[in-house]
Design an enzyme around this catalytic site. Structure first.
Site, short mmCIF file in Angstrom:
data_model
loop_
_atom_site.label_atom_id
_atom_site.label_comp_id
_atom_site.label_asym_id
_atom_site.label_seq_id
_atom_site.Cartn_x
_atom_site.Cartn_y
_atom_site.Cartn_z
CG HIS A 241 -0.18 0.21 2.48
ND1 HIS A 241 0.08 -0.86 3.34
CD2 HIS A 241 0.24 1.32 3.18
CE1 HIS A 241 0.69 -0.32 4.33
NE2 HIS A 241 0.79 1.11 4.37
CG ASP A 269 0.04 -4.12 2.71
OD1 ASP A 269 0.61 -3.44 1.82
OD2 ASP A 269 -0.29 -3.53 3.92
N GLY A 348 3.27 5.86 9.36
CA GLY A 348 4.84 5.83 9.12
C GLY A 348 5.57 4.49 9.11
CB SER A 350 3.11 1.30 6.31
OG SER A 350 1.81 1.32 6.97
CB SER A 365 0.09 -5.06 6.85
OG SER A 365 -1.17 -4.75 6.10
#
Length: 396
Positions: A241, A269, A348, A350, A365
């Site tokens: 993503h 993801d 942030g 991620s 994720s």
């Protein structure tokens, strides 16, 4: 989904969020209940030392002493080797495996009580359950298919996963009645499913050392997962993503870095970024205080194992792996195959690294909560990413 933008931009982006006469089954009986920690050499594959910073974090987040943390990491690694072997031996009677307690005792479930001897001979605790892991996985897959056919608002469940400890598929929802309709529509037998009322609403975590920041197209910020290679090309894996194929990246120093080569979200993801020759991917993850934690492999840790996360917003935090094979319904769509943890994260983080001992587990994720009040996060396991793109994990 947790992603982060520069202050000048709109805030928003969020966590995008395993009879001594049997062969091939490592005996666990020799594992110390507690003690000085890893002492085995490279021949066994058990880590010989644990970074002091990781021990400090496990003491802080898991309430363990340094000796307990060392023993637990050793036992978790050995359990991660024994559980797959027992699964192969038990076949369709296998009901799942998990570790518990400060010493990470391995428990293995089976639908056939006559197979208890096989389990205990390998040094594990045996329990009898009603449903095999295959049955649970099949039920969860039916829920996934139903969610893919329906609009997100019609699913009425935020998260569902195979919970081996309760021998059920758990469905979390703020509206249990509507969640029951979702389960009924899937055709799954109701005795396999446990609906849990929950206000949790996971969202993706947006935002070459694991856990370090990078920027996508000069705006959104995410975190590096793990360094990889594809033939002679270096790069890193991160959350899907965070960017689509073709998106460009700059590093934490804002120097041009690389380009997304492949990305998948929703469904899964994950993504991978190829970096330029100016960047040298290393086999490390940023630990507490910026200390380097070396990545030695990617053996999957069993349910109940300790796991630590590194991200560019909140740094280094630890917790435990609660479930594997979890499905999460984000606003953007369904993501399956995630692992559910008690580790906290914030926007942030991620794409950042999850690691157990020295073994890479996955990349951040999404989730809910924060690192002040605590939360639940989900990681995309790393091995499927490596397989999907033909990548090799950088190890030291």
């Amino acid at each position: 989904m947790l992603r982060s933008h520069r202050p000048a931009l709109t805030a928003g982006c969020a966590i995008a969020i395993a009879a001594l006469t049997l062969t091939g089954i490592p005996a666990l009986a020799a594992i110390p209940a507690a003690g000085p920690g890893p002492t085995a050499g490279a021949r066994t594959g058990v880590p010989t030392e644990v970074p002091a910073e990781m021990l400090d974090s496990m003491r802080r987040d898991l309430g363990l002493t340094a000796e307990e943390a060392k023993a637990r990491i050793t036992n978790e690694y050995r359990a991660g080797t024994a559980a797959p072997a027992l699964r192969r031996s038990l076949g369709t009677a296998f009901g799942g495996a998990w570790v518990t307690g400060k010493t990470a005792e391995l428990t293995v479930a089976t639908t056939d009580q006559a197979r208890h001897g096989t389990i205990t001979a390998a040094g594990a605790k045996a329990v009898t359950v009603s449903h095999s892991l295959d049955d649970l996985t099949t039920a969860k897959a039916a829920l996934d298919r139903t969610a893919e056919r329906r609009a997100p608002t019609a699913v009425a469940a935020s998260v569902w996963y195979v919970d081996v400890k309760s021998n059920s598929v758990v469905v979390q929802s703020a509206d249990p009645a509507k969640a029951s309709d979702f389960v009924a529509a899937s055709g799954v037998e109701r005795d396999v499913v446990r609906i849990v009322e929950s206000a949790e609403e996971p969202h993706p975590l947006y935002d070459v050392r694991g856990g370090e920041a990078y920027y996508i197209n000069g705006t959104a910020r995410c975190s590096i997962g793990f360094s990889v290679t594809k033939d002679a090309q270096g790069g890193f894996v991160t959350a899907g993503h965070c960017g689509q194929a073709g998106a460009t990246t700059t590093g934490v120093n804002r120097v041009a870095q690389g380009t997304f080569q492949g990305s998948r979200f929703p469904g899964n993801d994950y993504a991978w970024v190829a970096v330029s020759d100016e960047w040298a991917p290393g086999p490390v993850v940023l630990g507490p205080g910026g200390a380097a934690v070396t990545v030695a492999g990617s053996q999957q840790a069993p349910v109940g194992s300790s796991v630590c996360r590194s991200g560019s917003t909140t740094g280094w935090h630890c917790g435990t792996i609660e479930q594997l094979d979890t499905s999460v319904r984000y606003t953007e769509g369904l993501v399956s195959g995630l692992s559910r943890t008690t580790v906290c994260a914030e926007p942030g983080d991620s794409g950042g690294s999850y690691i157990s001992g020295s073994q890479a587990q996955g990349i951040t994720s999404g989730g809910s909560g924060n690192c002040t009040a605590g939360g639940t996060t989900y990681f995309q396991p790393v091995n499927p990413i490596l397989e999907a793109y033909g990548l090799a994990l950088k190890t030291g």
